[in-house]
Design a protein around this motif. Structure first.
Motif, PDB file in Angstrom:
ATOM      1  N   UNK A   1       0.766  -1.239   0.000  1.00  0.00           N
ATOM      2  CA  UNK A   1       0.000   0.000   0.000  1.00  0.00           C
ATOM      3  C   UNK A   1       0.795   1.284   0.000  1.00  0.00           C
ATOM      4  N   UNK A   2       2.131   1.218  -0.092  1.00  0.00           N
ATOM      5  CA  UNK A   2       2.915   2.442  -0.133  1.00  0.00           C
ATOM      6  C   UNK A   2       2.677   3.164  -1.452  1.00  0.00           C
ATOM      7  N   UNK A   3       2.337   4.438  -1.371  1.00  0.00           N
ATOM      8  CA  UNK A   3       2.092   5.239  -2.567  1.00  0.00           C
ATOM      9  C   UNK A   3       3.314   6.102  -2.826  1.00  0.00           C
ATOM     10  N   UNK A   4       4.271   5.522  -3.510  1.00  0.00           N
ATOM     11  CA  UNK A   4       5.518   6.223  -3.792  1.00  0.00           C
ATOM     12  C   UNK A   4       5.994   5.869  -5.184  1.00  0.00           C
ATOM     13  N   UNK A   5       6.429   6.876  -5.923  1.00  0.00           N
ATOM     14  CA  UNK A   5       7.023   6.645  -7.233  1.00  0.00           C
ATOM     15  C   UNK A   5       8.429   6.079  -7.031  1.00  0.00           C
ATOM     16  N   UNK A   6       9.028   5.495  -8.077  1.00  0.00           N
ATOM     17  CA  UNK A   6      10.413   5.018  -7.939  1.00  0.00           C
ATOM     18  C   UNK A   6      11.364   6.113  -7.442  1.00  0.00           C
ATOM     19  N   UNK A   7      11.150   7.362  -7.903  1.00  0.00           N
ATOM     20  CA  UNK A   7      12.003   8.457  -7.455  1.00  0.00           C
ATOM     21  C   UNK A   7      11.811   8.710  -5.966  1.00  0.00           C
ATOM     22  N   UNK A   8      10.542   8.714  -5.530  1.00  0.00           N
ATOM     23  CA  UNK A   8      10.273   8.921  -4.108  1.00  0.00           C
ATOM     24  C   UNK A   8      10.846   7.786  -3.261  1.00  0.00           C
ATOM     25  N   UNK A   9      10.735   6.547  -3.771  1.00  0.00           N
ATOM     26  CA  UNK A   9      11.274   5.413  -3.031  1.00  0.00           C
ATOM     27  C   UNK A   9      12.788   5.531  -2.907  1.00  0.00           C
ATOM     28  N   UNK A  10      13.418   6.085  -3.935  1.00  0.00           N
ATOM     29  CA  UNK A  10      14.851   6.333  -3.860  1.00  0.00           C
ATOM     30  C   UNK A  10      15.186   7.321  -2.763  1.00  0.00           C
ATOM     31  N   UNK A  11      14.321   8.327  -2.571  1.00  0.00           N
ATOM     32  CA  UNK A  11      14.522   9.274  -1.484  1.00  0.00           C
ATOM     33  C   UNK A  11      14.338   8.594  -0.132  1.00  0.00           C
ATOM     34  N   UNK A  12      13.343   7.704  -0.045  1.00  0.00           N
ATOM     35  CA  UNK A  12      13.119   6.958   1.195  1.00  0.00           C
ATOM     36  C   UNK A  12      14.334   6.097   1.531  1.00  0.00           C
ATOM     37  N   UNK A  13      15.020   5.612   0.497  1.00  0.00           N
ATOM     38  CA  UNK A  13      16.171   4.732   0.718  1.00  0.00           C
ATOM     39  C   UNK A  13      17.397   5.485   1.216  1.00  0.00           C
ATOM     40  N   UNK A  14      17.358   6.805   1.159  1.00  0.00           N
ATOM     41  CA  UNK A  14      18.471   7.630   1.641  1.00  0.00           C
ATOM     42  C   UNK A  14      18.234   7.966   3.111  1.00  0.00           C
ATOM     43  N   UNK A  15      19.069   7.465   4.013  1.00  0.00           N
ATOM     44  CA  UNK A  15      18.846   7.744   5.445  1.00  0.00           C
ATOM     45  C   UNK A  15      18.968   9.220   5.799  1.00  0.00           C
ATOM     46  N   UNK A  16      19.501  10.032   4.882  1.00  0.00           N
ATOM     47  CA  UNK A  16      19.596  11.474   5.118  1.00  0.00           C
ATOM     48  C   UNK A  16      18.483  12.231   4.391  1.00  0.00           C
ATOM     49  N   UNK A  17      17.697  11.502   3.554  1.00  0.00           N
ATOM     50  CA  UNK A  17      16.694  12.145   2.723  1.00  0.00           C
ATOM     51  C   UNK A  17      15.367  12.331   3.422  1.00  0.00           C
TER      52      UNK A  17
END
Length: 720
Positions: free
Chosen positions: A33-49
């Motif tokens: 159910x996560x509503x995130x684009x691949x770009x947004x998911x990339x931001x989530x993957x950044x512990x500083x993002x």
């Protein structure tokens, strides 16, 4: 050392994932159910993002920025140190709550309060493994790791204002050096009365349904130049790069949720023998001691409110730990965890056996780990009692001061962690604050308890130096020892600080040193403590070589059956995901996923711990629900909710995010059935308990008002 855990990819709720693993889980996250684009998911993957960069460690808990002005949200129970530090018998902040109308009214959380805002991550696996390979024996190996860690951290911290830490993943198969901005000026901003923040008290700990408003606010401050600085009246609020936005969509059953925090430790793939030792001895033994110690504090606290206030955090910690350990033992039996662990280990060994010579190294590593575990447990009764005795009151202070004198004779780079120059300020602050958190009268009772436990030990487990210091085994000698400790100069705050710069000879031969009751104890037992440390370090040095081999084999085995791996928790930032979901208790009772404010009224008895404040009761009676804070499906304001998120100790205060990455709640506990989840995750029964953000806002609006905080978070008071 930290291990690694493997789960079926379909089991989306289990996992303490490192942020960079999130893109690998894209399909599972989308399905959940996560509503995130691949770009947004990339931001989530950044512990500083965004949003993970808003989440920070806070003294064994987790906190998160919720405004651009450094406002931090965490659990009330994570803020107890600051609450107690600023309380007096006449002004009890825990009982009465604390709120501020301006920044000037915010009070220091204490000189040792810290948060760390992640700045950079560096893979240093090759450097560590090279140093370990060059070492000649197990003790040299652990010393090489210590030396390299100190060098890496020292180089990393050359720029003032940063704190660095070396993390080991998957039992030593990889290492990271993480650099963080070290913020040293934290101030308490808001905490609701304990009748809200801890409604239900210890009775409700680990229980469901729950009705706790376990939340509090800090603010981070820095110097006028924007750089980290110690507390100063003219410091200014820190401006974080990331902060969480409050959810604007109502959370409901079945909705996606994600969690970010700093779980301290999991043992999902510990050796079967190590698990058995914890289940059969460590947990029941320690729980029994904590119950007895807690009873001593409760009895004294009923007579002396000052002692009750000073030891509130200690008491709650012991009671919570005892209940957790007892629950884990019960859970282990119910789930037959020992047999599951044994079967898992047997399956791995059988798989390795079929590989012949290719599996022999891992088989040998397993056998050696079993032997090392047996060695570590050989003197566990002695180690427990001695360790607890010298961690109590003025004895703990004496041990720290004497050890500090020993370490100061070495070059700073060779000193043990905790005694280096960088640790000195925190140690001094701790000494100065000691009287606010302890009392010699109460400490005497705790020391008496552990001395009596010591003389119960069999002769072969006794410590010769401690026997000489104690001089005898009966009540007369224990009383004499306690009298000597009570007369120690370390009980005097002015004289205590005089020992901060004393050298080793002053402790051992000075007229005010060895004759002092507490210092004499430290001088007597320190050689034994140092020898015990060396034994532990030698075993740890050998573990550094065999543990990675065993866990790599375990990873290969799990991969061979199509399962996904994540590393055991080690105090670094982790992410979990799942859904808001109910469960069915062992007795067949179906549990709803939300509780409501009306249930607080129904449970209210007028006496602690079920003594809801009149303002709350009146607001519910008048149905002042705050407009948008009402959940139409519940026809009320939700209080707490269940989810199948995977957590461990250290996740207290972790933000629960919704499908848009906005703050939906705050983790504060787990259900009774998941008390053993650090060892074994059960997707059918493991549930996390969180405070709903709508309840927090309702308290801030209607019950213990703080309109400026609502406005600062971008959620002005709702309509009636």
């Amino acid at each position: 050392m930290c291990g690694a855990v493997w789960v079926d990819a379909a089991q989306a709720v289990e996992g303490l994932w490192t942020p960079p693993q999130l893109p690998e889980l894209a399909s599972q996250l989308k399905q959940a159910g996560l509503r995130a684009t691949p770009k947004q998911l990339g931001q989530w993957a950044d512990p500083k993002g965004d949003p993970l960069g808003a989440v920070v460690p806070l003294g064994g808990c987790t906190a998160s920025f919720v405004s651009a002005k450094g406002l931090l949200l965490t659990n009330q129970h994570c803020a107890l140190g600051a609450i107690n530090l600023n309380s007096t018998p006449q002004r009890n902040l825990l009982r009465d709550g604390f709120k501020t109308g301006t920044n000037n009214e915010e009070v220091s959380a204490g000189p040792n309060a810290r948060i760390y805002v992640l700045d950079s991550v560096q893979d240093v696996t090759a450097k560590v493994q090279s140093a370990l390979t060059a070492a000649s024996d197990p003790l040299a190996r652990i010393e090489a790791l210590d030396a390299l860690e100190k060098q890496l951290v020292a180089d990393c911290e050359k720029t003032p204002g940063y704190g660095c830490r070396l993390y080991s993943f998957s039992g030593g198969n990889s290492y990271q050096l993480q650099r963080s901005i070290e913020i040293r000026d934290l101030r308490l901003v808001y905490s609701p009365p304990d009748s809200i923040g801890n409604f239900g008290g210890d009775n409700d700990n680990w229980m469901w349904p729950r009705h706790s408003g376990d939340f509090a606010f800090y603010r981070a401050y820095v110097g006028k130049d924007g750089k980290p600085a110690a507390y100063a009246i003219d410091n200014v609020p820190y401006q974080p790069r990331r902060w969480l936005k409050i959810a604007d969509k109502p959370l409901g059953a079945g909705d996606f949720v994600m969690l970010a925090g700093f779980p301290a430790l999991t043992n999902r793939y510990a050796m079967a023998d190590d698990f058995q030792a914890n289940a059969d001895w460590t947990y029941p033994t320690v729980a029994a001691h904590y119950r007895k110690l807690a009873a001593l504090i409760e009895a004294e606290g009923r007579k002396n409110p000052e002692i009750a206030s000073k030891y509130a955090g200690t008491l709650r910690g012991w009671q919570g730990a005892a209940k957790s350990y007892e629950g884990q033992v019960e859970s282990f039996r119910r789930a037959n965890t020992a047999q599951i662990k044994r079967d898992e280990e047997t399956a791995l060994l059988e798989w390795l056996g079929k590989k012949g010579a290719a599996g022999s190294a891992a088989v040998s590593a397993h056998a050696r780990l079993v032997e090392l575990g047996q060695q570590a447990r050989a003197q566990r009764d002695r180690d427990l009692v001695i360790g607890q005795l010298y961690a109590t009151g003025s004895l703990a202070t004496a041990m720290q001061l004497y050890r500090s004198a020993i370490e100061r004779a070495k070059p700073d780079s060779l000193r043990e962690n905790g005694y280096r120059q960088r640790d000195q300020a925190a140690f001094e602050n701790q000494l100065r604050q000691m009287d606010r958190r302890s009392d010699p009268r109460m400490d005497r009772q705790l020391q008496n308890y552990w001395l009596r436990e010591y003389i119960k030990l069999p002769k072969e487990h006794r410590v010769e130096a401690l026997d000489r210091w104690l001089e005898g085994d009966d009540d007369k000698y224990i009383k004499r020892a306690l009298d000597r400790i009570a007369k120690s100069r370390l009980n005097n705050p002015d004289q205590r600080t005089n020992w901060l710069r004393a050298d080793r000879l002053a402790f051992e031969q000075g007229k005010d040193g060895a004759k002092d009751g507490a210092i004499g104890f430290a001088v007597a037992v320190m050689p034994t403590v140092l020898r015990m440390e060396q034994e532990i370090r030698s075993r740890a040095g050998e573990t550094l070589t065999v543990r990675p081999v065993y866990l790599k084999a375990l990873a290969d085995y799990r991969k061979s059956v199509g399962q996904v791996a994540y590393p055991d928790a080690n105090g670094s930032l982790r992410v979990g995901y799942g859904t808001v979901t109910p469960y069915t208790k062992d007795n067949g009772a179906r549990q709803l996923p939300f509780t409501r404010v009306e249930e607080i009224v129904a449970r209210n008895s007028g006496a602690a711990p079920f003594n809801a404040p009149p303002a709350l009761l009146n607001a519910v009676s008048a149905k002042r629900y705050g407009g948008a804070l009402v959940d139409k499906r519940l026809e009320s304001v939700p209080v707490n909710f269940l989810s199948d998120l995977d957590i461990s100790g250290g996740n207290s205060g972790s933000p629960v995010l919704d499908a848009q990455g906005k703050l939906a709640g705050l983790v504060f506990d787990s259900n009774w059935e998941s008390v053993s989840a650090s060892w074994l995750f059960d997707p059918a029964l493991t549930r996390t308990i969180s405070v709903d953000q709508r309840y927090m806002r309702w308290i801030l609006q209607e019950v213990f008002p703080a309109p400026r905080l609502l406005a600062e978070m971008g959620v002005p008071a709702s309509g009636k």
